[in-house]
Design an enzyme around this catalytic site. Sequence first.
Site: not given
Length: 322
Positions: A90, A147, A254
């Site tokens: 995300d 992921h 980050s």
Amino acid sequence: MLNSFKLSLQYILPKLWLTRLAGWGASKRAGWLTKLVIDLFVKYYKVDMTEAQKPDTASYRTFNDFFVRPLRDDVRPLNTDPNILVMPADGVISQLGRIEEDKILQAKGHNYSLEALLAGNYLMADKFRNGTFVTTYLSPRDYHRVHMPCNGILREMIYVPGDLFSVNHLTAQNVPNLFARNERVICLFDTEFGPMAQILVGATIVGSIETVWAGTITPPREGIIKRWTWPEGEHEGSVALLKGQEMGRFKLGSTVINLFAPGKVNLIASLASLSVTKIGQPLATSTETFVAPEVEPAPLPAEEIKAEHDASPLVDNKKDDT
């Protein structure tokens, strides 16, 4: 004038000690104070706690527990088309596109070295020259687990010590070789789309970088490059990860950089700098499909895009947080 002052602070401030202090504080159980800090953080960054498995902020013992909170299974549907690679995190896309020989775009008019990013490993760099890259920034409001874009067999991991510059619009424009200077963990995978690198980049107050197969990689920060290798897929001791499976996480911070071999994938045409990313949505398609699938990431509500851009320091004239 103000930007010059902020940039000077990046060189003057004791970033390592600030990072250690942030990591120490985020790992402490402080009861009502922990809940207060989390509540203020959620309000300031407009964190959507309805997506979390545990939406009640009182259920988190430490700030780190909150920061790496797992999401409900239904909120990030995975595109299961085998020809499609999906977004690994995300966040917001900082830059993306073609790797020009050894050059990767850092910001408009600013490039950095592929080989330097890979800690001088020219053999690994050769796999990705003239390939494709995507740089994804995770803002403070985001889910901070990373992921897999596709199925992969882990072949190599390299820990590279480095600086801890903040990652934001100002530093991207003014700190040469930003991502090749910051601390990072390089993960090389064999995939059905050729070799793929997924690189987790640290920054100021990024307390730790972890992987699912090795646990915490940093800290400790010993100042030396470390390298691990794994066998091919069918051999004992190999590490295989599935598309959409968690592979690592940040405790604060980050950036994730993906590298793909030349001629293997085409990025989704609608993606651009500052596109908002959600895990499991289409990132790229295979170049070897007989019929190219017509796919686009699912449209996001305007308020979600605005909240993500408001939280992202990549957007000019916004907050310059890590």
